[in-house]
Design a protein around this motif. Structure first.
Motif, PDB file in Angstrom:
ATOM      1  N   GLY A  22       0.782  -1.228   0.000  1.00 40.05           N
ATOM      2  CA  GLY A  22       0.000   0.000   0.000  1.00 40.05           C
ATOM      3  C   GLY A  22       0.811   1.274   0.000  1.00 40.05           C
ATOM      4  N   ARG A  23       2.128   1.168  -0.158  1.00 38.46           N
ATOM      5  CA  ARG A  23       2.955   2.378  -0.162  1.00 38.46           C
ATOM      6  C   ARG A  23       2.682   3.232  -1.398  1.00 38.46           C
ATOM      7  N   PHE A  24       2.307   2.583  -2.495  1.00 37.94           N
ATOM      8  CA  PHE A  24       1.896   3.338  -3.678  1.00 37.94           C
ATOM      9  C   PHE A  24       0.852   2.540  -4.444  1.00 37.94           C
ATOM     10  N   HIS A  25       0.122   3.236  -5.325  1.00 39.43           N
ATOM     11  CA  HIS A  25      -0.954   2.627  -6.096  1.00 39.43           C
ATOM     12  C   HIS A  25      -0.782   2.971  -7.573  1.00 39.43           C
ATOM     13  N   VAL A  26      -1.282   2.083  -8.425  1.00 43.22           N
ATOM     14  CA  VAL A  26      -1.176   2.268  -9.874  1.00 43.22           C
ATOM     15  C   VAL A  26      -2.545   2.065 -10.500  1.00 43.22           C
ATOM     16  N   VAL A  27      -2.952   3.012 -11.333  1.00 45.14           N
ATOM     17  CA  VAL A  27      -4.178   2.868 -12.114  1.00 45.14           C
ATOM     18  C   VAL A  27      -3.808   2.122 -13.394  1.00 45.14           C
ATOM     19  N   GLN A  28      -4.465   0.990 -13.634  1.00 42.64           N
ATOM     20  CA  GLN A  28      -4.125   0.145 -14.777  1.00 42.64           C
ATOM     21  C   GLN A  28      -5.370  -0.217 -15.576  1.00 42.64           C
ATOM     22  N   PRO A  29      -5.202  -0.403 -16.891  1.00 49.87           N
ATOM     23  CA  PRO A  29      -6.343  -0.824 -17.707  1.00 49.87           C
ATOM     24  C   PRO A  29      -6.745  -2.255 -17.384  1.00 49.87           C
ATOM     25  N   LYS A  30      -8.022  -2.520 -17.510  1.00 53.56           N
ATOM     26  CA  LYS A  30      -8.537  -3.869 -17.272  1.00 53.56           C
ATOM     27  C   LYS A  30      -9.016  -4.451 -18.593  1.00 53.56           C
ATOM     28  N   GLY A  31      -8.356  -5.537 -19.017  1.00 52.24           N
ATOM     29  CA  GLY A  31      -8.773  -6.201 -20.241  1.00 52.24           C
ATOM     30  C   GLY A  31      -8.034  -5.778 -21.487  1.00 52.24           C
ATOM     31  N   VAL A  32      -7.309  -4.658 -21.432  1.00 53.25           N
ATOM     32  CA  VAL A  32      -6.503  -4.211 -22.575  1.00 53.25           C
ATOM     33  C   VAL A  32      -5.149  -3.752 -22.057  1.00 53.25           C
ATOM     34  N   GLY A  33      -4.166  -3.716 -22.959  1.00 51.76           N
ATOM     35  CA  GLY A  33      -2.859  -3.195 -22.578  1.00 51.76           C
ATOM     36  C   GLY A  33      -2.136  -4.108 -21.604  1.00 51.76           C
ATOM     37  N   HIS A  34      -1.005  -3.624 -21.124  1.00 55.18           N
ATOM     38  CA  HIS A  34      -0.141  -4.397 -20.231  1.00 55.18           C
ATOM     39  C   HIS A  34      -0.438  -4.052 -18.778  1.00 55.18           C
ATOM     40  N   ARG A  35      -0.558  -5.079 -17.939  1.00 52.75           N
ATOM     41  CA  ARG A  35      -0.750  -4.885 -16.505  1.00 52.75           C
ATOM     42  C   ARG A  35       0.525  -5.309 -15.781  1.00 52.75           C
ATOM     43  N   SER A  36       1.007  -4.436 -14.929  1.00 53.39           N
ATOM     44  CA  SER A  36       2.287  -4.678 -14.255  1.00 53.39           C
ATOM     45  C   SER A  36       2.098  -5.537 -13.015  1.00 53.39           C
ATOM     46  N   GLY A  37       3.145  -6.267 -12.695  1.00 55.04           N
ATOM     47  CA  GLY A  37       3.138  -7.107 -11.513  1.00 55.04           C
ATOM     48  C   GLY A  37       4.541  -7.284 -10.989  1.00 55.04           C
ATOM     49  N   MET A  38       4.912  -8.542 -10.741  1.00 49.96           N
ATOM     50  CA  MET A  38       6.178  -8.823 -10.083  1.00 49.96           C
ATOM     51  C   MET A  38       7.380  -8.440 -10.935  1.00 49.96           C
ATOM     52  N   ASP A  39       7.304  -8.597 -12.261  1.00 47.82           N
ATOM     53  CA  ASP A  39       8.435  -8.196 -13.105  1.00 47.82           C
ATOM     54  C   ASP A  39       8.823  -6.747 -12.848  1.00 47.82           C
ATOM     55  N   ALA A  64       4.410   1.472 -13.044  1.00 50.99           N
ATOM     56  CA  ALA A  64       4.596   0.720 -11.807  1.00 50.99           C
ATOM     57  C   ALA A  64       6.049   0.671 -11.343  1.00 50.99           C
ATOM     58  N   ALA A  65       6.990   0.342 -12.246  1.00 45.83           N
ATOM     59  CA  ALA A  65       8.390   0.216 -11.834  1.00 45.83           C
ATOM     60  C   ALA A  65       8.960   1.561 -11.388  1.00 45.83           C
ATOM     61  N   GLY A  66       8.716   2.602 -12.178  1.00 42.73           N
ATOM     62  CA  GLY A  66       9.221   3.926 -11.802  1.00 42.73           C
ATOM     63  C   GLY A  66       8.614   4.433 -10.510  1.00 42.73           C
ATOM     64  N   LEU A  67       7.326   4.189 -10.310  1.00 40.15           N
ATOM     65  CA  LEU A  67       6.680   4.609  -9.067  1.00 40.15           C
ATOM     66  C   LEU A  67       7.236   3.838  -7.887  1.00 40.15           C
ATOM     67  N   ALA A  68       7.577   2.572  -8.097  1.00 46.27           N
ATOM     68  CA  ALA A  68       8.173   1.786  -7.018  1.00 46.27           C
ATOM     69  C   ALA A  68       9.508   2.374  -6.581  1.00 46.27           C
ATOM     70  N   VAL A  69      10.290   2.840  -7.560  1.00 45.99           N
ATOM     71  CA  VAL A  69      11.565   3.485  -7.224  1.00 45.99           C
ATOM     72  C   VAL A  69      11.311   4.771  -6.446  1.00 45.99           C
ATOM     73  N   ALA A  70      10.411   5.595  -6.922  1.00 50.64           N
ATOM     74  CA  ALA A  70      10.135   6.879  -6.265  1.00 50.64           C
ATOM     75  C   ALA A  70       9.587   6.679  -4.851  1.00 50.64           C
ATOM     76  N   ALA A  71       8.754   5.663  -4.658  1.00 48.06           N
ATOM     77  CA  ALA A  71       8.176   5.417  -3.342  1.00 48.06           C
ATOM     78  C   ALA A  71       9.219   4.928  -2.341  1.00 48.06           C
ATOM     79  N   ARG A  72      10.215   4.196  -2.820  1.00 47.28           N
ATOM     80  CA  ARG A  72      11.231   3.612  -1.931  1.00 47.28           C
ATOM     81  C   ARG A  72      12.401   4.546  -1.678  1.00 47.28           C
TER      82      ARG A  72
END
Length: 268
Positions: A22-39, A64-72
């Protein structure tokens, strides 16, 4: 995870997904496009340090990856570079979330093609020698495997000819001397990645990621240093699951949730 209603002008359904407990959140499309996860989270873990730094996330998607860096990392300035107008719009939505307010001022979105070269690249907003870190999660599925009916998702996952050469060329241009390139890819891409690094990068460190002990690697983590002449180093594998269930090993869980970074063995 909560599902948000799309705006009238944007018919694409979306979700708001929490990362790093819960340190950061990402708005992602559902059903189209790429959804980020563990990678994306493992990619973000390759950026270490706690001092001021400029980080570019190439092909950032919803960020997602860039936000993870900024949050940490509290002093990291992060640029999310994304070609797709739709995915760039999702990245901007992510930055507008109240949950991301503590670091949103240190993150910006650039809508640009990461394969641009020379003056066109600089004019698009990717200046030479401007970043300390470049991270990337390029589309790494073989084009022959492109079966997704969603064209946006297919483009996000299917590898084009000379993809690593073009993406790593841009990374080499926008990184300062001694800056670090970090990427996640399939093991089958090792030769292409090493060739693309060429004389631009040295000190390549490759870590295979295995689902379980005795199983083949599904991903590799790669870091390299601009201008280094150090030799390639093949690191000890990371094993995601070390028990009978689906729980991650403690260290992989820490990487996935922003509690640790995956430090290089050698420094520039």
């Amino acid at each position: 995870m909560s599902e948000a209603s799309p705006a009238p002008e944007n018919p694409v359904k979306e979700t708001v997904d929490a990362f790093h407990y819960g340190r950061f959140h990402v708005v992602q499309p559902k059903g189209v496009g790429h959804r980020s996860g563990m990678d994306a989270m493992l990619l973000a873990s390759l950026v270490g340090g706690d001092g001021p730094m400029r980080v570019a996330d190439l092909g950032a998607g919803a960020g997602a990856a860039g936000l993870a860096v900024a949050a940490r990392i509290e002093k990291a300035q992060v640029l999310l570079v994304e070609r797709s107008p739709l995915m760039a719009a999702f990245a901007r939505k992510s930055l507008a979330l109240d949950e991301n307010a503590p670091f949103a001022g240190r993150v910006s979105v650039l809508e640009a093609d990461v394969t641009l070269t020379g003056r066109a690249r600089v004019a698009a907003g990717l200046a030479d020698d401007d970043h300390d870190h470049v991270i990337m999660n390029p589309p790494f599925n073989d084009a022959a495997d492109r079966r997704a009916p969603d064209a946006l998702k297919a483009a996000a996952h299917a590898m084009e000819d000379d993809l690593f050469e073009r993406w790593i060329r841009t990374a080499g241009a926008i990184l300062r001397p001694g800056g670090q390139l970090s990427l996640i890819a399939r093991p089958q891409s090792i030769a292409e990645i090493i060739a693309a690094c060429g004389r631009r990068f040295g000190g390549i460190e490759i870590t295979p990621i295995h689902p379980r002990a005795g199983e083949s690697a599904l991903r590799i983590l790669v870091t390299a240093i601009k201008g280094s002449r150090a030799r390639l180093n093949l690191r000890m594998p990371l094993v995601m699951h070390d028990g009978p269930g689906h729980a991650f090993s403690p260290f992989v869980n820490d990487l996935n949730n922003g509690r640790a970074s995956y430090a290089r063995l050698s420094r520039p």
